[in-house]
Design a protein around this motif. Structure first.
Motif, mmCIF file in Angstrom:
data_model
loop_
_atom_site.group_PDB
_atom_site.id
_atom_site.type_symbol
_atom_site.label_atom_id
_atom_site.label_comp_id
_atom_site.label_asym_id
_atom_site.label_seq_id
_atom_site.Cartn_x
_atom_site.Cartn_y
_atom_site.Cartn_z
ATOM 1 N N ASP A 1 35.517 21.571 88.996
ATOM 2 C CA ASP A 1 34.694 20.573 88.332
ATOM 3 C C ASP A 1 35.243 19.193 88.668
ATOM 4 O OD1 ASP A 1 32.630 19.574 86.798
ATOM 5 O OD2 ASP A 1 33.037 20.896 85.110
ATOM 6 N N HIS A 2 34.586 18.166 88.158
ATOM 7 C CA HIS A 2 35.002 16.789 88.439
ATOM 8 C C HIS A 2 34.838 15.925 87.199
ATOM 9 C CE1 HIS A 2 30.648 16.236 89.035
ATOM 10 N NE2 HIS A 2 30.716 17.269 89.856
ATOM 11 N N MET A 3 35.276 16.476 86.070
ATOM 12 C CA MET A 3 35.132 15.770 84.796
ATOM 13 C C MET A 3 36.194 14.691 84.603
ATOM 14 S SD MET A 3 32.384 17.007 83.708
ATOM 15 C CE MET A 3 32.276 16.417 82.043
ATOM 16 N N ASP A 4 37.331 14.824 85.255
ATOM 17 C CA ASP A 4 38.345 13.767 85.178
ATOM 18 C C ASP A 4 38.821 13.446 86.600
ATOM 19 O OD1 ASP A 4 40.525 15.531 85.934
ATOM 20 O OD2 ASP A 4 40.680 16.185 83.851
ATOM 21 N N ASP A 5 39.626 12.391 86.722
ATOM 22 C CA ASP A 5 40.046 11.916 88.048
ATOM 23 C C ASP A 5 40.808 12.965 88.844
ATOM 24 O OD1 ASP A 5 38.849 9.450 88.064
ATOM 25 O OD2 ASP A 5 40.637 8.345 87.437
ATOM 26 N N GLU A 6 41.680 13.712 88.189
ATOM 27 C CA GLU A 6 42.471 14.715 88.899
ATOM 28 C C GLU A 6 41.571 15.812 89.461
ATOM 29 O OE1 GLU A 6 45.927 17.946 87.912
ATOM 30 O OE2 GLU A 6 46.078 15.986 86.946
ATOM 31 N N GLU A 7 40.650 16.318 88.635
ATOM 32 C CA GLU A 7 39.710 17.343 89.091
ATOM 33 C C GLU A 7 38.836 16.801 90.219
ATOM 34 O OE1 GLU A 7 37.496 18.162 85.519
ATOM 35 O OE2 GLU A 7 38.736 19.893 85.017
ATOM 36 N N ARG A 8 38.371 15.570 90.068
ATOM 37 C CA ARG A 8 37.504 14.948 91.076
ATOM 38 C C ARG A 8 38.228 14.851 92.421
ATOM 39 N NH1 ARG A 8 37.636 10.236 93.049
ATOM 40 N NH2 ARG A 8 38.918 9.362 91.387
ATOM 41 N N LYS A 9 39.491 14.443 92.404
ATOM 42 C CA LYS A 9 40.264 14.315 93.648
ATOM 43 C C LYS A 9 40.435 15.664 94.340
ATOM 44 C CE LYS A 9 42.738 10.180 92.235
ATOM 45 N NZ LYS A 9 43.996 9.633 91.722
ATOM 46 N N VAL A 10 40.716 16.699 93.555
ATOM 47 C CA VAL A 10 40.874 18.048 94.119
ATOM 48 C C VAL A 10 39.566 18.480 94.770
ATOM 49 C CG1 VAL A 10 41.181 20.489 93.521
ATOM 50 C CG2 VAL A 10 42.728 18.764 92.581
ATOM 51 N N MET A 11 38.464 18.290 94.064
ATOM 52 C CA MET A 11 37.167 18.714 94.574
ATOM 53 C C MET A 11 36.781 17.914 95.820
ATOM 54 S SD MET A 11 34.075 19.680 92.086
ATOM 55 C CE MET A 11 32.590 20.319 92.815
ATOM 56 N N GLU A 12 37.015 16.613 95.798
ATOM 57 C CA GLU A 12 36.689 15.775 96.961
ATOM 58 C C GLU A 12 37.478 16.202 98.186
ATOM 59 O OE1 GLU A 12 37.253 11.732 95.683
ATOM 60 O OE2 GLU A 12 35.317 11.683 94.634
ATOM 61 N N GLU A 13 38.746 16.515 98.015
ATOM 62 C CA GLU A 13 39.578 16.946 99.146
ATOM 63 C C GLU A 13 39.083 18.275 99.706
ATOM 64 O OE1 GLU A 13 42.110 17.478 102.189
ATOM 65 O OE2 GLU A 13 41.622 15.617 101.152
ATOM 66 N N LYS A 14 38.725 19.189 98.837
ATOM 67 C CA LYS A 14 38.202 20.479 99.289
ATOM 68 C C LYS A 14 36.875 20.287 100.036
ATOM 69 C CE LYS A 14 40.535 23.509 96.059
ATOM 70 N NZ LYS A 14 41.090 24.442 97.056
ATOM 71 N N GLN A 15 36.006 19.456 99.501
ATOM 72 C CA GLN A 15 34.722 19.179 100.161
ATOM 73 C C GLN A 15 34.952 18.595 101.561
ATOM 74 O OE1 GLN A 15 32.157 18.181 96.142
ATOM 75 N NE2 GLN A 15 33.099 16.514 97.225
ATOM 76 N N ARG A 16 35.869 17.631 101.644
ATOM 77 C CA ARG A 16 36.172 17.002 102.928
ATOM 78 C C ARG A 16 36.678 18.036 103.929
ATOM 79 N NH1 ARG A 16 40.022 16.294 105.721
ATOM 80 N NH2 ARG A 16 41.580 16.828 104.157
#
Length: 165
Positions: free
Chosen positions: A140-155
């Protein structure tokens, strides 16, 4: 892997929607080291329909680009060890495949966002599937840490399949 695709009307894409969807789904499953054969449903719809779904399921009164409906509740994102094959009701009794969930994409938003972000509809479509698949895997991307993890995986996934901006 079984990928069930349903479309509502004429799609305005100049690429094979099944080929790209399968490429992305397989890349995400490999990246997440999913040990099971899986089943995913993909619905390609339009703004009016996804708007209704967004309001009904999330209480948000507007169209969105993608909705994800995961079948599993992960304790930790991407941790497939939580699944007990003997008792889990998330395996299709006929195929034996893990039913990960459903993805709904607005074709209108794919076209709008591709133009807005300056890349191809194929790239936007692939990105939205990667994003949604990560949700189906518990991210998920509900907070900054989750968002960063998800963005890196997407990239990493988009680079792996070589569908870039």
């Amino acid at each position: 892997m079984s990928l069930f695709i349903e479309t509502e009307g004429k799609e305005e894409f100049d690429f094979d929607i099944r080929e790209i969807a399968e490429l992305v789904v397989n890349a995400v499953l490999e990246h997440e080291k999913c040990p099971y054969e899986t089943e995913i449903s993909l619905l390609l719809t339009h703004n009016d329909e996804i708007h209704e779904m967004n309001l009904e399921h999330r209480g948000i009164d507007r169209a969105t680009d993608v909705l994800s409906f995961p079948m599993l509740d992960f304790d930790h994102p991407g941790d497939f060890s939580i699944i007990d094959e003997e008792t889990a009701d998330v395996f299709d009794p006929e195929s034996g495949e893990l039913m990960l969930g459903d993805i709904v994409i607005s074709v209108d938003k794919v076209l709008e966002q591709a133009q807005e972000y300056g890349h191809s509809p194929k790239r936007e479509y692939a990105f939205l599937i990667a994003h949604s698949m990560l949700h189906l895997c518990g991210y998920d991307h509900m907070d900054d840490e989750e968002r960063k993890v998800m963005e890196e995986k997407q990239r990493a996934i988009m680079e792996k399949i070589n569908i870039l901006r």
